[in-house]
Design a protein around this motif. Structure first.
Motif, short mmCIF file in Angstrom:
data_model
loop_
_atom_site.label_atom_id
_atom_site.label_comp_id
_atom_site.label_asym_id
_atom_site.label_seq_id
_atom_site.Cartn_x
_atom_site.Cartn_y
_atom_site.Cartn_z
N GLY A 135 2.93 -7.69 3.78
CA GLY A 135 3.26 -8.79 4.68
C GLY A 135 3.36 -8.34 6.13
N PHE A 136 3.92 -7.15 6.35
CA PHE A 136 3.98 -6.62 7.72
C PHE A 136 2.58 -6.38 8.28
N HIS A 137 1.72 -5.81 7.46
CA HIS A 137 0.36 -5.54 7.92
C HIS A 137 -0.45 -6.82 8.04
N ALA A 138 -0.08 -7.86 7.29
CA ALA A 138 -0.71 -9.17 7.49
C ALA A 138 -0.36 -9.71 8.88
N ALA A 139 0.87 -9.49 9.32
CA ALA A 139 1.26 -9.90 10.68
C ALA A 139 0.44 -9.15 11.72
N TYR A 140 0.17 -7.86 11.46
CA TYR A 140 -0.69 -7.09 12.37
C TYR A 140 -2.09 -7.69 12.42
N SER A 141 -2.63 -8.05 11.26
CA SER A 141 -3.96 -8.65 11.24
C SER A 141 -3.98 -9.98 12.00
N MET A 142 -2.93 -10.77 11.82
CA MET A 142 -2.84 -12.03 12.55
C MET A 142 -2.82 -11.79 14.06
N GLY A 143 -2.07 -10.78 14.48
CA GLY A 143 -2.05 -10.43 15.88
C GLY A 143 -3.40 -9.96 16.37
N GLY A 144 -4.12 -9.20 15.52
CA GLY A 144 -5.45 -8.75 15.90
C GLY A 144 -6.41 -9.90 16.13
N ILE A 145 -6.33 -10.91 15.27
CA ILE A 145 -7.18 -12.10 15.45
C ILE A 145 -6.83 -12.81 16.74
N ALA A 146 -5.53 -12.96 17.01
CA ALA A 146 -5.11 -13.63 18.25
C ALA A 146 -5.54 -12.83 19.48
N GLY A 147 -5.35 -11.50 19.43
CA GLY A 147 -5.74 -10.67 20.57
C GLY A 147 -7.23 -10.69 20.81
N ALA A 148 -8.02 -10.65 19.72
CA ALA A 148 -9.47 -10.71 19.87
C ALA A 148 -9.91 -12.05 20.44
N SER A 149 -9.21 -13.12 20.09
CA SER A 149 -9.54 -14.44 20.63
C SER A 149 -9.24 -14.52 22.11
N VAL A 150 -8.10 -13.95 22.52
CA VAL A 150 -7.77 -13.91 23.95
C VAL A 150 -8.79 -13.08 24.71
N ALA A 151 -9.17 -11.95 24.12
CA ALA A 151 -10.17 -11.09 24.77
C ALA A 151 -11.51 -11.80 24.89
N TRP A 152 -11.89 -12.56 23.83
CA TRP A 152 -13.14 -13.32 23.88
C TRP A 152 -13.10 -14.33 25.02
N ALA A 153 -11.97 -15.01 25.18
CA ALA A 153 -11.85 -15.99 26.27
C ALA A 153 -11.97 -15.30 27.63
#
Length: 399
Positions: A135-153
């Motif tokens: 579950g902790f590493h799932a939160a990391y993955s969720m953050g990675g998706i959010a960060g990659a989306s911000v970077a894409w923008a």
């Protein structure tokens, strides 16, 4: 300590994993922009990129010594703001030496951050008496998706690095620092003192199978991170736009696999879950290697995400079970092999692709991931008092 305190501690640590996922994604997905901003040559870029995981390994080793005096929660409380400020420094500088300093600070502090986060995760899992690490590493993955989306923008709108990074740091830094008030550690007082006395008692011979598994997993992960876009476009004939999709698919399936992985561990045990993940990841590499087109390749990367996602969290958890009296030391040493795999994976695939071909190169991480099966029994070394999910939690150490 009340169950409410444990829940608050779990939520605050999950927030730290999420913040780190965002931060790391913002750095690695904007590497071309960083290169352009500082005028880093193609020949020099690999030196900068290699320096970060090397220094992170140093940071992890130092953390092993520090946590004998200052608890992991203290290290994490201060390392996370430093990582965020280092990211901001990468976006704010203009001279090459400034980039070097910022990336150096980022590397050292991220090593301390990764080690202390996983120390606390293993300790809390022990307090809960059941699997919660995924579950902790799932939160990391969720953050990675959010960060990659911000970077894409930021890349889409051609925003300067500082403009891309500043809002994220402004939001995440105070959130992480305030959240750190609720950190808890699941070690009872006697266990904590035992860990301090026995910090040097971790047998590297016993830990080595888990170290190898950690390296194999990150070789696979770095292969996807660094080569999926090029492979889909150059080998499988996908469009430039489509070539950006595999990594996003990989991250999403990683999140999904980790979100349900703890239930699998509770139901079938860590050994079975790791074996299944290894076979699934190897099947993913095989599909990628023989794919006749881009969409078949995407199926392979999907399988990869679902398979690889369970291995790393369970490797940390297994180290904690293997050395319950010195889990912090074991995790700090194991964490170094995270960076070893990251350093080896991308150059290995690139060299094999150039010397042979990229389809053949994909078979190497496939074989390495399959080798995890030989070490799967190491994931079952769990003392009886921590088995199952029906025990009362340990007393927790509150920050």
């Amino acid at each position: 300590m009340t169950d409410a305190r444990l829940r608050h501690g779990r939520a605050s640590l999950a927030l730290s994993f999420l913040v780190q996922g965002v931060t790391f994604a913002l750095l690695v997905t904007r590497i071309p922009a960083i290169q352009d901003r500082y005028g880093i040559s193609d020949g020099l870029l690999p030196v900068f990129l290699a320096a970060v995981p090397i220094l992170a390994g140093v940071g992890s080793v130092v953390t092993e010594k520090v946590v004998a005096r200052a608890r992991p929660r203290v290290v994490l409380r201060w390392a996370q703001p430093v990582v965020l400020l280092a990211l901001l420094g990468v976006g704010a500088g203009s001279e090459l030496w400034q980039a070097a300093v910022a990336l150096g600070v980022f590397g050292l502090s991220v090593g301390a951050l990764d080690a202390s986060m996983n120390m606390m995760g293993v300790s809390l899992q022990r307090a809960y008496g059941r699997s919660i690490m995924l579950g902790f590493h799932a939160a990391y993955s969720m953050g990675g998706i959010a960060g990659a989306s911000v970077a894409w923008a930021g890349a889409h709108w051609d925003l300067p690095l500082l403009v891309s990074y500043l809002p994220a740091v402004v939001v995440l830094l105070p959130a992480a620092f305030i959240g750190s008030r609720w950190y808890v550690e699941g070690k009872a007082e006697g266990e904590r003192q035992g860990a301090e006395r026995q910090g040097g008692s971790v047998s590297f011979k016993l830990l080595m199978p888990l170290c190898l598994v950690m390296s194999f997993a990150y070789i696979g992960d770095s292969t996807v991170s660094n080569w999926s876009a090029k492979y889909l476009q150059d080998v499988l004939g996908g469009s430039e736009q489509l070539s950006t999709v595999p990594y996003n698919v990989y991250m999403v399936t990683t999140l999904l696999g980790r979100a349900v992985g703890d239930f699998g561990v509770r139901r079938f045990g860590a050994v079975a879950v790791v074996r299944f993940g290894s076979v699934l990841a190897a099947a993913g590499f095989a599909v990628v290697a023989v794919a006749s087109g881009a969409w078949i390749g995407m199926l392979g990367f999907t399988l990869l995400g679902l398979g690889l996602c369970v291995i790393v969290p369970q490797t940390f958890a297994a180290a904690g079970r293997m050395f319950p009296g010195a889990s912090d030391t074991a995790i700090a040493r194991l964490n170094v092999f995270n960076y070893v795999g990251f350093l080896v994976g991308s150059p290995l695939v690139g060299a094999l692709g150039d010397a042979w071909n990229y389809r053949g190169a994909m078979l190497v991480p496939m074989v390495l991931v399959l080798a995890t099966l030989a070490y799967a029994k190491s994931f079952g070394s769990e003392p009886a008092r921590y088995g199952g999910g029906h025990e009362r939690p340990h007393t927790v150490d509150v920050g």
